[in-house]
Design a protein around this motif. Structure first.
Motif, PDB file in Angstrom:
ATOM      1  N   ARG A 112       0.806  -1.218   0.000  1.00 53.24           N
ATOM      2  CA  ARG A 112       0.000   0.000   0.000  1.00 53.24           C
ATOM      3  C   ARG A 112       0.848   1.281   0.000  1.00 53.24           C
ATOM      4  O   ARG A 112       0.649   2.173  -0.821  1.00 53.24           O
ATOM      5  CB  ARG A 112      -0.949   0.007   1.200  1.00 53.24           C
ATOM      6  CG  ARG A 112      -1.915   1.169   1.206  1.00 53.24           C
ATOM      7  CD  ARG A 112      -2.897   1.155   2.372  1.00 53.24           C
ATOM      8  NE  ARG A 112      -3.275  -0.155   2.852  1.00 53.24           N
ATOM      9  CZ  ARG A 112      -4.201  -0.964   2.304  1.00 53.24           C
ATOM     10  NH1 ARG A 112      -4.822  -0.576   1.227  1.00 53.24           N
ATOM     11  NH2 ARG A 112      -4.481  -2.136   2.819  1.00 53.24           N
ATOM     12  N   GLY A 113       1.811   1.396   0.897  1.00 46.69           N
ATOM     13  CA  GLY A 113       2.621   2.615   0.986  1.00 46.69           C
ATOM     14  C   GLY A 113       3.445   2.860  -0.261  1.00 46.69           C
ATOM     15  O   GLY A 113       3.531   3.994  -0.754  1.00 46.69           O
ATOM     16  N   THR A 114       4.042   1.810  -0.790  1.00 41.85           N
ATOM     17  CA  THR A 114       4.842   1.934  -2.005  1.00 41.85           C
ATOM     18  C   THR A 114       3.954   2.298  -3.187  1.00 41.85           C
ATOM     19  O   THR A 114       4.285   3.184  -3.980  1.00 41.85           O
ATOM     20  CB  THR A 114       5.613   0.628  -2.278  1.00 41.85           C
ATOM     21  OG1 THR A 114       6.503   0.389  -1.185  1.00 41.85           O
ATOM     22  CG2 THR A 114       6.403   0.714  -3.566  1.00 41.85           C
ATOM     23  N   ALA A 115       2.820   1.650  -3.307  1.00 36.11           N
ATOM     24  CA  ALA A 115       1.898   1.927  -4.410  1.00 36.11           C
ATOM     25  C   ALA A 115       1.373   3.360  -4.342  1.00 36.11           C
ATOM     26  O   ALA A 115       1.274   4.039  -5.373  1.00 36.11           O
ATOM     27  CB  ALA A 115       0.745   0.935  -4.397  1.00 36.11           C
ATOM     28  N   MET A 116       1.057   3.849  -3.153  1.00 39.06           N
ATOM     29  CA  MET A 116       0.569   5.221  -3.011  1.00 39.06           C
ATOM     30  C   MET A 116       1.647   6.225  -3.404  1.00 39.06           C
ATOM     31  O   MET A 116       1.376   7.188  -4.122  1.00 39.06           O
ATOM     32  CB  MET A 116       0.091   5.467  -1.578  1.00 39.06           C
ATOM     33  CG  MET A 116      -1.232   4.800  -1.261  1.00 39.06           C
ATOM     34  SD  MET A 116      -1.794   4.919   0.467  1.00 39.06           S
ATOM     35  CE  MET A 116      -1.460   6.599   0.888  1.00 39.06           C
ATOM     36  N   PHE A 117       2.874   5.991  -2.961  1.00 35.12           N
ATOM     37  CA  PHE A 117       3.974   6.887  -3.287  1.00 35.12           C
ATOM     38  C   PHE A 117       4.216   6.917  -4.793  1.00 35.12           C
ATOM     39  O   PHE A 117       4.320   7.982  -5.399  1.00 35.12           O
ATOM     40  CB  PHE A 117       5.263   6.463  -2.564  1.00 35.12           C
ATOM     41  CG  PHE A 117       6.451   7.296  -2.950  1.00 35.12           C
ATOM     42  CD1 PHE A 117       6.680   8.512  -2.332  1.00 35.12           C
ATOM     43  CD2 PHE A 117       7.313   6.875  -3.943  1.00 35.12           C
ATOM     44  CE1 PHE A 117       7.766   9.298  -2.707  1.00 35.12           C
ATOM     45  CE2 PHE A 117       8.396   7.650  -4.331  1.00 35.12           C
ATOM     46  CZ  PHE A 117       8.629   8.874  -3.698  1.00 35.12           C
ATOM     47  N   LEU A 118       4.300   5.753  -5.402  1.00 30.75           N
ATOM     48  CA  LEU A 118       4.572   5.700  -6.830  1.00 30.75           C
ATOM     49  C   LEU A 118       3.406   6.247  -7.651  1.00 30.75           C
ATOM     50  O   LEU A 118       3.609   6.863  -8.693  1.00 30.75           O
ATOM     51  CB  LEU A 118       4.949   4.290  -7.254  1.00 30.75           C
ATOM     52  CG  LEU A 118       6.330   3.841  -6.742  1.00 30.75           C
ATOM     53  CD1 LEU A 118       6.585   2.384  -7.097  1.00 30.75           C
ATOM     54  CD2 LEU A 118       7.440   4.727  -7.268  1.00 30.75           C
ATOM     55  N   SER A 119       2.187   6.059  -7.178  1.00 25.75           N
ATOM     56  CA  SER A 119       1.018   6.611  -7.855  1.00 25.75           C
ATOM     57  C   SER A 119       1.114   8.136  -7.921  1.00 25.75           C
ATOM     58  O   SER A 119       0.794   8.746  -8.947  1.00 25.75           O
ATOM     59  CB  SER A 119      -0.255   6.198  -7.123  1.00 25.75           C
ATOM     60  OG  SER A 119      -1.379   6.809  -7.712  1.00 25.75           O
ATOM     61  N   LYS A 120       1.583   8.746  -6.847  1.00 25.42           N
ATOM     62  CA  LYS A 120       1.765  10.203  -6.823  1.00 25.42           C
ATOM     63  C   LYS A 120       2.850  10.647  -7.798  1.00 25.42           C
ATOM     64  O   LYS A 120       2.928  11.816  -8.147  1.00 25.42           O
ATOM     65  CB  LYS A 120       2.116  10.667  -5.410  1.00 25.42           C
ATOM     66  CG  LYS A 120       0.961  10.544  -4.441  1.00 25.42           C
ATOM     67  CD  LYS A 120       1.369  10.947  -3.045  1.00 25.42           C
ATOM     68  CE  LYS A 120       0.217  10.716  -2.079  1.00 25.42           C
ATOM     69  NZ  LYS A 120       0.593  10.995  -0.688  1.00 25.42           N
ATOM     70  N   ASN A 121       3.671   9.704  -8.234  1.00 23.14           N
ATOM     71  CA  ASN A 121       4.745   9.993  -9.179  1.00 23.14           C
ATOM     72  C   ASN A 121       4.448   9.434 -10.571  1.00 23.14           C
ATOM     73  O   ASN A 121       5.350   9.224 -11.377  1.00 23.14           O
ATOM     74  CB  ASN A 121       6.067   9.437  -8.656  1.00 23.14           C
ATOM     75  CG  ASN A 121       6.612  10.279  -7.517  1.00 23.14           C
ATOM     76  OD1 ASN A 121       7.262  11.282  -7.745  1.00 23.14           O
ATOM     77  ND2 ASN A 121       6.315   9.883  -6.289  1.00 23.14           N
ATOM     78  N   GLY A 122       3.158   9.163 -10.840  1.00 25.45           N
ATOM     79  CA  GLY A 122       2.725   8.765 -12.170  1.00 25.45           C
ATOM     80  C   GLY A 122       2.883   7.296 -12.519  1.00 25.45           C
ATOM     81  O   GLY A 122       2.761   6.919 -13.681  1.00 25.45           O
ATOM     82  N   ILE A 123       3.122   6.449 -11.522  1.00 23.20           N
ATOM     83  CA  ILE A 123       3.302   5.021 -11.760  1.00 23.20           C
ATOM     84  C   ILE A 123       2.037   4.290 -11.310  1.00 23.20           C
ATOM     85  O   ILE A 123       1.594   4.453 -10.174  1.00 23.20           O
ATOM     86  CB  ILE A 123       4.509   4.461 -10.971  1.00 23.20           C
ATOM     87  CG1 ILE A 123       5.762   5.300 -11.205  1.00 23.20           C
ATOM     88  CG2 ILE A 123       4.721   2.989 -11.294  1.00 23.20           C
ATOM     89  CD1 ILE A 123       6.264   5.335 -12.609  1.00 23.20           C
ATOM     90  N   LYS A 124       1.467   3.466 -12.192  1.00 23.56           N
ATOM     91  CA  LYS A 124       0.282   2.689 -11.840  1.00 23.56           C
ATOM     92  C   LYS A 124       0.719   1.371 -11.216  1.00 23.56           C
ATOM     93  O   LYS A 124       1.550   0.661 -11.779  1.00 23.56           O
ATOM     94  CB  LYS A 124      -0.568   2.420 -13.065  1.00 23.56           C
ATOM     95  CG  LYS A 124      -1.182   3.651 -13.667  1.00 23.56           C
ATOM     96  CD  LYS A 124      -2.024   3.306 -14.869  1.00 23.56           C
ATOM     97  CE  LYS A 124      -2.603   4.571 -15.470  1.00 23.56           C
ATOM     98  NZ  LYS A 124      -3.432   4.269 -16.647  1.00 23.56           N
TER      99      LYS A 124
END
Length: 76
Positions: free
Chosen positions: A29-41
């Motif tokens: 969850r934390g990694t996915a949220m961080f990367l999502s904020k940086n344009g990574i799905k």
């Protein structure tokens, strides 16, 4: 992917290249949220301690083909 907070900025470029290569990215969850904020799905997967389904289940079901671990070298 499950990246510790101190290393999350280091993985953005790598994750972008993986995504651009057509790889399906899965993270905690934390990694996915961080990367999502940086344009990574990314799809979110539970940590083993959070229950099932988790990454171990996906490996056993042969739904994961590659696992990348980021380890930072010890610095003097």
């Amino acid at each position: 992917m499950s990246i510790r907070d101190e290393d999350k900025t280091l993985i953005v470029k790598v994750a972008k290249k993986m995504q651009d290569a057509g790889l399906r990215l899965i993270g905690t969850r934390g990694t996915a949220m961080f990367l999502s904020k940086n344009g990574i799905k990314m799809e979110v997967i539970k940590k083993v301690s959070e229950g099932e389904p988790n990454i171990v289940d996906l490996v056993h079901n042969k739904e994961v083909n590659l696992i990348v671990t980021l380890q930072q070298a010890n610095r003097p």
